[in-house]
Design a protein around this motif. Structure first.
Motif, PDB file in Angstrom:
ATOM      1  N   ALA A  13      47.483  37.691  33.811  1.00 38.99           N
ATOM      2  CA  ALA A  13      46.056  37.988  33.914  1.00 38.99           C
ATOM      3  C   ALA A  13      45.216  36.726  33.764  1.00 38.99           C
ATOM      4  O   ALA A  13      45.580  35.806  33.050  1.00 38.99           O
ATOM      5  CB  ALA A  13      45.662  38.995  32.831  1.00 38.99           C
ATOM      6  N   LEU A 359      52.590  46.413  41.194  1.00 38.73           N
ATOM      7  CA  LEU A 359      51.443  46.100  40.341  1.00 38.73           C
ATOM      8  C   LEU A 359      50.861  47.327  39.661  1.00 38.73           C
ATOM      9  O   LEU A 359      49.967  47.199  38.819  1.00 38.73           O
ATOM     10  CB  LEU A 359      50.350  45.398  41.146  1.00 38.73           C
ATOM     11  CG  LEU A 359      50.597  43.938  41.533  1.00 38.73           C
ATOM     12  CD1 LEU A 359      49.391  43.368  42.256  1.00 38.73           C
ATOM     13  CD2 LEU A 359      50.927  43.090  40.313  1.00 38.73           C
ATOM     14  N   ARG A 366      45.210  49.772  34.343  1.00 33.28           N
ATOM     15  CA  ARG A 366      45.330  48.352  34.647  1.00 33.28           C
ATOM     16  C   ARG A 366      44.227  47.983  35.637  1.00 33.28           C
ATOM     17  O   ARG A 366      43.972  48.721  36.602  1.00 33.28           O
ATOM     18  CB  ARG A 366      46.713  48.081  35.220  1.00 33.28           C
ATOM     19  CG  ARG A 366      47.018  46.641  35.533  1.00 33.28           C
ATOM     20  CD  ARG A 366      48.461  46.504  36.036  1.00 33.28           C
ATOM     21  NE  ARG A 366      49.422  46.487  34.928  1.00 33.28           N
ATOM     22  CZ  ARG A 366      50.735  46.352  35.105  1.00 33.28           C
ATOM     23  NH1 ARG A 366      51.236  46.306  36.340  1.00 33.28           N
ATOM     24  NH2 ARG A 366      51.544  46.323  34.071  1.00 33.28           N
ATOM     25  N   ILE A 368      43.338  45.838  38.532  1.00 29.45           N
ATOM     26  CA  ILE A 368      43.960  45.021  39.564  1.00 29.45           C
ATOM     27  C   ILE A 368      42.893  44.130  40.195  1.00 29.45           C
ATOM     28  O   ILE A 368      41.812  44.602  40.570  1.00 29.45           O
ATOM     29  CB  ILE A 368      44.610  45.899  40.653  1.00 29.45           C
ATOM     30  CG1 ILE A 368      45.521  46.955  40.024  1.00 29.45           C
ATOM     31  CG2 ILE A 368      45.364  45.028  41.647  1.00 29.45           C
ATOM     32  CD1 ILE A 368      46.711  46.401  39.277  1.00 29.45           C
ATOM     33  N   GLN A 369      43.201  42.846  40.344  1.00 30.29           N
ATOM     34  CA  GLN A 369      42.234  41.879  40.849  1.00 30.29           C
ATOM     35  C   GLN A 369      42.814  41.108  42.021  1.00 30.29           C
ATOM     36  O   GLN A 369      44.011  40.796  42.047  1.00 30.29           O
ATOM     37  CB  GLN A 369      41.835  40.900  39.744  1.00 30.29           C
ATOM     38  CG  GLN A 369      41.201  41.569  38.537  1.00 30.29           C
ATOM     39  CD  GLN A 369      41.060  40.618  37.357  1.00 30.29           C
ATOM     40  OE1 GLN A 369      41.972  39.858  37.046  1.00 30.29           O
ATOM     41  NE2 GLN A 369      39.915  40.666  36.701  1.00 30.29           N
ATOM     42  N   MET A 384      38.086  43.967  42.589  1.00 28.47           N
ATOM     43  CA  MET A 384      38.966  44.480  41.542  1.00 28.47           C
ATOM     44  C   MET A 384      38.773  45.984  41.470  1.00 28.47           C
ATOM     45  O   MET A 384      37.721  46.510  41.839  1.00 28.47           O
ATOM     46  CB  MET A 384      38.706  43.804  40.202  1.00 28.47           C
ATOM     47  CG  MET A 384      37.358  44.044  39.583  1.00 28.47           C
ATOM     48  SD  MET A 384      37.110  43.025  38.094  1.00 28.47           S
ATOM     49  CE  MET A 384      36.175  41.663  38.789  1.00 28.47           C
ATOM     50  N   TYR A 407      46.353  41.035  37.449  1.00 32.25           N
ATOM     51  CA  TYR A 407      45.771  42.177  36.749  1.00 32.25           C
ATOM     52  C   TYR A 407      45.417  41.821  35.315  1.00 32.25           C
ATOM     53  O   TYR A 407      45.916  40.840  34.751  1.00 32.25           O
ATOM     54  CB  TYR A 407      46.731  43.380  36.760  1.00 32.25           C
ATOM     55  CG  TYR A 407      48.054  43.139  36.057  1.00 32.25           C
ATOM     56  CD1 TYR A 407      48.172  43.296  34.687  1.00 32.25           C
ATOM     57  CD2 TYR A 407      49.185  42.777  36.775  1.00 32.25           C
ATOM     58  CE1 TYR A 407      49.381  43.094  34.033  1.00 32.25           C
ATOM     59  CE2 TYR A 407      50.394  42.566  36.159  1.00 32.25           C
ATOM     60  CZ  TYR A 407      50.496  42.734  34.775  1.00 32.25           C
ATOM     61  OH  TYR A 407      51.683  42.499  34.146  1.00 32.25           O
ATOM     62  N   GLU A 409      44.933  44.088  31.521  1.00 30.01           N
ATOM     63  CA  GLU A 409      45.137  45.408  30.924  1.00 30.01           C
ATOM     64  C   GLU A 409      44.924  45.337  29.426  1.00 30.01           C
ATOM     65  O   GLU A 409      44.648  44.268  28.872  1.00 30.01           O
ATOM     66  CB  GLU A 409      46.522  45.962  31.261  1.00 30.01           C
ATOM     67  CG  GLU A 409      47.651  45.113  30.820  1.00 30.01           C
ATOM     68  CD  GLU A 409      48.985  45.693  31.276  1.00 30.01           C
ATOM     69  OE1 GLU A 409      50.016  45.130  30.891  1.00 30.01           O
ATOM     70  OE2 GLU A 409      49.002  46.687  32.049  1.00 30.01           O
TER      71      GLU A 409
END
Length: 409
Positions: A13, A359, A366, A368-369, A384, A407, A409
Motif C-alpha cells: 500500500a 487483489l 480493501r 483498491i487503487q 480507487m 491497495y 486496508e
C-alpha cells in the motif's frame, strides 16, 4: 470499444505521507454508528437539532473522505444526511419562476470560454465533495489555456506548491488527493500551467475576523505572486463555494468581502465569476435544488449548461448574488453496470477495468487503487474503489494509459 490497459501489479500500500484508509477510518470512527441516519425522518425535532449540533462536522468529514476515496455515491448520501438535519431546503422564488420562462440554454463550456476572452481573471468554484466539478474544471482549464491563460491558482494548493510540478502528489494540497481532482491537475501539468498556491489560515478566537482575514490574505498572495510580477497575467482561480462571489462588494478591511471582491477592488479588474456549487444532483430529487430540477425538465442536455437572459446577461437562480454565470450539470448520479456513477463514463470519458481476482480481499474490505505508472512516490491515484467481502466488486474507472495497482486496508 475495447480498451486494453496494461497493468503492473504491486501489493504494497501507498503509505509514506498520506493514508486514504486511515483518514477514512478516522472519519468513520468520529461519526460512530450510522444506523441512526437511516431513521432520520422518524426522529423528533429536538433529536434532529441535537444530532446536527453533535454530528454536523463529523458528517462533513465523512462526506469529504468518501469523496476522496472514490465513493461519490457515499459522499452524496452523507450530504443528504447533513441537508436533512440542517433543514435548509430552498424553494423557487417567484422571480426565478418568471426568469425560467424567458431564458435560453447554452453549452456552459462554450459560453464560459467566450466570456473569458473579455476578462483577465476567471474564478470558478466547486462543492468540495463533488468530483464531477473537477471534471468540468479540467475542461475549462484546457480551453482557457488555448486562449492565453497561463496561471492556475487553487484554494487547495499548498502555499509553496512548485510553479512547474513534475507530477501530482498528495503533498500538493488536500482536495486534489481526490482522483478526479488529481486528473485535473495531471492534465494541467501537461498543458504547462504555472501553479500558484495562495490560501492562508489565520488563527484566533473570532470566526468573523478569521473569515475576513483569510480572504484578504489570499488576495494579497495572488497579487504578490502573480500580478506584481506580471501585470498582464491571465489567471484561472479555482475555489470552493463563496470565495468566487463579487458580493458583498469590498468596502474596507474591517468588513468581510470574498476573494473575488477583494481582487476586483485592489486590481481594478473585474473577474468573471462562475458558480457550479448549487445546480447539480445529489442523487435524490428531494434533496436537489428545485430550480435545478425545473431547469433539467425544460432544457434536457447531456452537457453542462448556463442560462441566458433575453437582455444578454446570464441567469443566476441559486439566490446567491455576485456570480456572472451559473452552471447546471446533468444528473449523472445513476449507477452504470460498473457499479459507479454514469458521469464517470459520460462526462469524464473513463473506461471500466475489472479488479483482478488476486487483489480482492479475503476478509472485510480493501481500497483498491490505480496509479499512472509514470507518476512517482506519493502520487494521487487515477482512481480507487472500495471492495468488500460478500458484495460484488465495483470496477475501477480509468483514462487510457498504463497503471500499477495496489491497495490499502
Amino acid at each position: 470499444m475495447i480498451l486494453l490497459i496494461p497493468v503492473a501489479f504491486c501489493t504494497n500500500a501507498l503509505a509514506e505521507n498520506f493514508s486514504y484508509m486511515h483518514s477514512l477510518k478516522s472519519a468513520e470512527k468520529s461519526i460512530g454508528d450510522l444506523d441512526i441516519f437511516s431513521r432520520l425522518e422518524n426522529l423528533s425535532p429536538d433529536k434532529v437539532e441535537s444530532l446536527y449540533e453533535s454530528k454536523g462536522n463529523d458528517i462533513q468529514k465523512l462526506m469529504t473522505m468518501r469523496s476522496l476515496t472514490g465513493d461519490s455515491t457515499g459522499a452524496a448520501e452523507a450530504f443528504r444526511w447533513r441537508y436533512f438535519l440542517s433543514k435548509s431546503k430552498p424553494s423557487i422564488a417567484q422571480e426565478n419562476q418568471e426568469t425560467l420562462e424567458s431564458v435560453t440554454a447554452e453549452n456552459a463550456l462554450e459560453a464560459i470560454v467566450a466570456k473569458a476572452k473579455m476578462h483577465q481573471i476567471v474564478i470558478l468554484n466547486e462543492a468540495h465533495q463533488e468530483p464531477i466539478h473537477r471534471v468540468f474544471a479540467a475542461k475549462v482549464a484546457r480551453e482557457l489555456k488555448k486562449i492565453g491563460f497561463n496561471y492556475l491558482a487553487g484554494e487547495t494548493f499548498r502555499p509553496n506548491i512548485p510553479q512547474k510540478p513534475g507530477y501530482v502528489d498528495t503533498s500538493m494540497g488536500f482536495y486534489l488527493r481526490e482522483p478526479m481532482f488529481g486528473e485535473f491537475i495531471r492534465n494541467a501539468i501537461k498543458d504547462k500551467w504555472n501553479f500558484v498556491g495562495y490560501d492562508v489560515y489565520p488563527e484566533g478566537p473570532n470566526i468573523a475576523d478569521l473569515a475576513r482575514e483569510r480572504e484578504f490574505g489570499a488576495a494579497q498572495n495572488i497579487i504578490r505572486q502573480i500580478f506584481s510580477k506580471d501585470p498582464n497575467a491571465k489567471v484561472f482561480i479555482y475555489v470552493g463555494y463563496g470565495h468566487a462571489r463579487k458580493e458583498p462588494a469590498y468596502t474596507d478591511e474591517k468588513t468581510y468581502a470574498s476573494l473575488a471582491a477583494v481582487l476586483q477592488h485592489r486590481l481594478g479588474v473585474e473577474p468573471l465569476t462562475i458558480n457550479q456549487s448549487d445546480m447539480f444532483s445529489h442523487g435524490d430529487k428531494e434533496t436537489d435544488n428545485p430550480v435545478y430540477r425545473k431547469v433539467l425538465e425544460r432544457f434536457p442536455s447531456s452537457n453542462p449548461i448556463v442560462l441566458k437572459k433575453t437582455e444578454g446577461e446570464y441567469a443566476v437562480l441559486s439566490g446567491r448574488p455576485g456570480y456572472d454565470m451559473e452552471v447546471f450539470h446533468p444528473d449523472g448520479t445513476m449507477l452504470s453496470e460498473t457499479g459507479r456513477p454514469i458521469w464517470m463514463q459520460k462526462a469524464a470519458g473513463l473506461y471500466a477495468l475489472a479488479i483482478p481476482s488476486e487483489l480482492l480481499p479475503k476478509d472485510r474490505r480493501r481500497l483498491i487503487q490505480a496509479f499512472h505508472v509514470e507518476d512517482g512516490p506519493n502520487a494521487v491515484p487515477a482512481d480507487m474503489v472500495m471492495v468488500e467481502v460478500g458484495r460484488p466488486p465495483k470496477a475501477l474507472m480509468l483514462p487510457a494509459g498504463k497503471f500499477r495497482l495496489t491497495y490499502e486496508e
